[in-house]
Design a protein around this motif. Structure first.
Motif, PDB file in Angstrom:
ATOM      1  N   ALA A   1       0.825  -1.061  -0.178  1.00 34.75           N
ATOM      2  CA  ALA A   1      -0.142  -0.355   0.019  1.00 34.75           C
ATOM      3  C   ALA A   1       0.578   1.071  -0.207  1.00 34.75           C
ATOM      4  CB  ALA A   1      -0.761   0.106   1.000  1.00 34.75           C
ATOM      5  N   LEU A   2       2.136   1.196   0.863  1.00 38.12           N
ATOM      6  CA  LEU A   2       3.123   2.587   0.916  1.00 38.12           C
ATOM      7  C   LEU A   2       3.855   2.910  -0.521  1.00 38.12           C
ATOM      8  CD1 LEU A   2       4.063   2.034   4.549  1.00 38.12           C
ATOM      9  CD2 LEU A   2       3.102   4.305   3.006  1.00 38.12           C
ATOM     10  N   TRP A   3       4.203   1.285  -1.011  1.00 36.79           N
ATOM     11  CA  TRP A   3       5.247   2.140  -2.022  1.00 36.79           C
ATOM     12  C   TRP A   3       4.672   1.084  -3.695  1.00 36.79           C
ATOM     13  CZ3 TRP A   3       8.039   1.285   3.406  1.00 36.79           C
ATOM     14  CH2 TRP A   3       7.484   2.241   3.591  1.00 36.79           C
ATOM     15  N   GLY A   4       4.367  -0.156  -3.476  1.00 36.11           N
ATOM     16  CA  GLY A   4       3.611  -1.328  -4.703  1.00 36.11           C
ATOM     17  C   GLY A   4       4.666  -1.999  -4.403  1.00 36.11           C
ATOM     18  N   SER A   5       4.701  -2.805  -5.706  1.00 36.58           N
ATOM     19  CA  SER A   5       5.631  -3.973  -5.869  1.00 36.58           C
ATOM     20  C   SER A   5       6.776  -3.718  -5.956  1.00 36.58           C
ATOM     21  CB  SER A   5       5.097  -4.877  -7.609  1.00 36.58           C
ATOM     22  OG  SER A   5       3.467  -4.712  -6.860  1.00 36.58           O
ATOM     23  N   LYS A   6       6.621  -2.055  -6.694  1.00 37.04           N
ATOM     24  CA  LYS A   6       8.747  -2.273  -6.967  1.00 37.04           C
ATOM     25  C   LYS A   6       9.157  -1.824  -5.521  1.00 37.04           C
ATOM     26  CE  LYS A   6       8.002  -0.206 -11.671  1.00 37.04           C
ATOM     27  NZ  LYS A   6       8.657   1.041 -12.043  1.00 37.04           N
ATOM     28  N   GLY A   7       8.277  -1.193  -4.246  1.00 39.94           N
ATOM     29  CA  GLY A   7       8.810  -0.871  -3.400  1.00 39.94           C
ATOM     30  C   GLY A   7       9.126  -2.606  -1.670  1.00 39.94           C
ATOM     31  N   LEU A   8       8.359  -3.026  -2.200  1.00 42.33           N
ATOM     32  CA  LEU A   8       8.356  -4.407  -2.064  1.00 42.33           C
ATOM     33  C   LEU A   8       9.346  -5.034  -2.745  1.00 42.33           C
ATOM     34  CD1 LEU A   8       7.005  -6.543  -0.192  1.00 42.33           C
ATOM     35  CD2 LEU A   8       5.894  -7.777  -1.985  1.00 42.33           C
ATOM     36  N   ILE A   9       9.902  -5.231  -4.249  1.00 49.72           N
ATOM     37  CA  ILE A   9      10.644  -5.578  -4.208  1.00 49.72           C
ATOM     38  C   ILE A   9      12.374  -5.105  -3.956  1.00 49.72           C
ATOM     39  CG2 ILE A   9      12.327  -6.485  -6.749  1.00 49.72           C
ATOM     40  CD1 ILE A   9       9.715  -6.185  -7.835  1.00 49.72           C
ATOM     41  N   THR A  10      12.093  -4.186  -3.738  1.00 45.91           N
ATOM     42  CA  THR A  10      13.447  -3.517  -3.396  1.00 45.91           C
ATOM     43  C   THR A  10      13.373  -4.030  -1.948  1.00 45.91           C
ATOM     44  OG1 THR A  10      13.422  -1.441  -4.955  1.00 45.91           O
ATOM     45  CG2 THR A  10      14.553  -1.349  -2.655  1.00 45.91           C
ATOM     46  N   LEU A  11      12.900  -3.805  -1.022  1.00 45.86           N
ATOM     47  CA  LEU A  11      13.062  -4.433   0.247  1.00 45.86           C
ATOM     48  C   LEU A  11      13.096  -5.641   0.049  1.00 45.86           C
ATOM     49  CD1 LEU A  11      10.368  -2.647   2.075  1.00 45.86           C
ATOM     50  CD2 LEU A  11      12.726  -2.403   2.253  1.00 45.86           C
ATOM     51  N   SER A  12      13.066  -6.895  -0.801  1.00 48.06           N
ATOM     52  CA  SER A  12      12.824  -8.099  -0.675  1.00 48.06           C
ATOM     53  C   SER A  12      14.685  -8.535  -1.193  1.00 48.06           C
ATOM     54  CB  SER A  12      12.463  -8.702  -1.622  1.00 48.06           C
ATOM     55  OG  SER A  12      11.054  -8.431  -1.297  1.00 48.06           O
TER      56      SER A  12
END
Length: 190
Positions: free
Chosen positions: A131-142
């Protein structure tokens, strides 16, 4: 010639961060092909995307402390300070002091700890991250969570692992909070 150029880059990193690059030099001098593959991995580990520095370093610091609390952790802390995170914020990340962190960084600390512990509650936190950063943010954190665990494992495998030590935050010495139990606190997702 390639080895010479790569070694100059390693020595510059060593000087910039006061970090022992001996394990990387051993890889470079022993097996150039392996070093080139390691360099490719570092491209993944350095991925930042559009994620703000605070949440990114919250994931990197918590991931590396999960497996190491020595020179690798110190390096990432130094990089976080260089990226503009305040000493107080970095200390709160190291100590898992969620109340002292902005909500987005507290969320990332909790998510990272739960992912590393294979805790199913990571699913709820993942939804908040999306919700905060979208799929790209999740990928970056992953990428940050998974990649920053590789460095301690590689160093220990090659015989360069070191015992836990205090982390220096400028003139302050902090004991890393290493916990195999997920962080929780006031910012905990329901």
């Amino acid at each position: 010639m390639l080895r010479y150029m790569f070694n100059k880059m390693l020595l510059a990193m060593q000087q910039r961060y006061a970090y022992d690059v001996g394990y990387q030099q051993d890889i470079l001098h022993s097996d150039l092909a392996a070093f080139l593959k390691f360099s490719g991995f570092q491209t993944m580990a350095s991925h930042r995307g559009a994620l703000p520095a605070g949440p990114l370093y919250a994931a990197r610091i918590r991931a590396i402390i999960f497996d190491d609390c020595g020179p690798c952790s110190q390096l990432v802390v130094n990089m976080a300070l260089e990226a503009g995170l305040s000493q107080a914020v970095v200390r709160a990340i190291i100590e898992q002091d969620l109340a002292a962190l902005p909500a987005d960084m507290a969320l990332v600390v909790q998510f990272t700890e739960r992912v590393l512990a294979h805790d199913p509650q990571a699913d709820t936190l993942r939804d908040n991250i999306l919700a905060l950063w979208g799929s790209k943010g999740l990928i970056t954190l992953s990428f940050a969570i998974s990649a920053y665990r590789v460095y301690p494992a590689l160093k220990y495998s090659l015989g360069y692992g070191r015992a836990c030590s205090r982390i220096q935050l400028n003139d302050l010495s902090v004991v890393p909070q290493r916990s195999k139990t997920p962080a929780s606190g006031a910012n905990d997702a329901e």
